[in-house]
Design an enzyme around this catalytic site. Structure first.
Site, short mmCIF file in Angstrom:
data_model
loop_
_atom_site.label_atom_id
_atom_site.label_comp_id
_atom_site.label_asym_id
_atom_site.label_seq_id
_atom_site.Cartn_x
_atom_site.Cartn_y
_atom_site.Cartn_z
N ASP A 9 0.78 -1.10 -0.11
CA ASP A 9 0.17 -0.19 -0.10
C ASP A 9 0.60 1.19 -0.03
OD1 ASP A 9 -2.02 1.62 0.33
OD2 ASP A 9 -2.00 1.40 2.48
N GLU A 70 -1.82 -1.15 -4.63
CA GLU A 70 -2.76 -0.35 -4.61
C GLU A 70 -2.64 0.41 -5.99
OE1 GLU A 70 -5.06 0.51 -1.25
OE2 GLU A 70 -5.53 2.68 -2.26
N ASP A 143 -2.21 0.78 7.33
CA ASP A 143 -1.40 0.56 5.99
C ASP A 143 -1.01 -0.75 6.09
OD1 ASP A 143 -0.87 3.84 5.35
OD2 ASP A 143 -1.05 3.31 7.12
#
Lengths: 191, 191
Positions: A9, A70, A143
């Site tokens: 992420d 992501e 995260d």
């Protein structure tokens, strides 16, 4: 074959890193999870360097089959999106240098895969990640949980894509989220 | 001391690369200029890899003292800005890995430094770059000229910052743009 997926992420302030082993029946096991962060006061090149070195280290240490990152959208918070995009570029190039394939997944795809609902909040995603990986405590910060969810999402989506019948019928070890997601996918296919 | 500056105008489709040697009196000489590009049809990881490898090669071949990169703004074209930011992340991290300092300059700073006018168009920038570097023909495409302009801008701004009196008085070798820019800087300092 068990697939080892690294999920990232991306972000300049906090970059979530996770490695998960996923068996063909979707049984998923935590290998490593962490967060690398840099202070806003440091220069951009030094912040990106910290991320580049952490990703290099993780890729070399864990040798994942694939990296799931992501997908960054420009519609997000304008003040942070450029740094996030720059961090994601560094991360993706690090995998590409090693010949490790990179897959991009949207937040909606990740939420849908893990919780069965593309509109879930972070609490729901963290809860399901904790359950799927049989963890004693929820991964922190968010995260880290997002990186785990990304890795799980990629393995599960790939699993269904490559061996749809087996995954759909192998309901024995499936969690409620896995069943929800399989049903959602089945519905999507019927449309 | 002559400073060697590498300038990069980042982009996924076309990434301008340039190396310029600049003497303390602002006399600037072209060392190398080029463009690395990738087709839109290729995957993001392969596109970023092509850029990463080109930048690595240029940094190793030319050993610049500093890398000047265009500062990316999220207000620009939304469809391309994310790719541009990802490419810039890769470029900046490549320099940081080698301990080469990175400076970011806005397009307005570059136009002001090279032409004396922050609102100049690409034609004017290319024309001045051609003149400053004493080239037989304008550098093409525009991304190559932009990378050259970035490198010149960084060296000139740095030069004035570090030895303002010498640069301001050494008008013998100054081009019209250099004089315009020195005057603009002087005006800015008086405010």
């Amino acid at each position: 074959m068990t697939i080892r997926v690294m999920g990232i992420d991306p972000g300049l302030t906090r970059c979530g890193l996770a490695v998960v082993d996923v068996e063909p029946n979707r049984h998923s096991t935590l290998v490593a999870v962490g967060v690398v962060g840099t202070e806003a006061g440091r220069s951009l090149d030094q912040r990106l360097l910290v991320i580049a070195e952490a990703v290099d280290e993780w890729l070399d240490l864990h040798s994942p089959h694939v990296l799931a990152v992501e997908r960054v959208f420009s519609q997000l918070n304008v003040s942070t999106v450029m740094g996030t995009a720059q961090a994601s570029g560094v991360v993706i190039a690090a995998a590409a240098r090693r010949g490790i394939p990179v897959a991009l997944h949207t937040p909606t795809e990740v939420k849908a895969a893990v919780t069965g609902n593309g509109q879930s909040d972070k609490v729901a995603v963290t809860k399901m990640v904790t359950k799927i990986l049989r963890l004693d405590a929820p991964p922190r910060p968010a995260d880290a949980a997002d990186a785990l969810a990304l890795a799980i999402t990629h393995a599960w989506r790939r699993g269904v894509g490559m061996q749809g019948a087996a995954a759909a019928s192998g309901a024995g070890a499936a969690t409620p989220a896995q069943r929800l997601w399989a049903e959602a996918e089945a519905r999507a296919r019927r449309r």
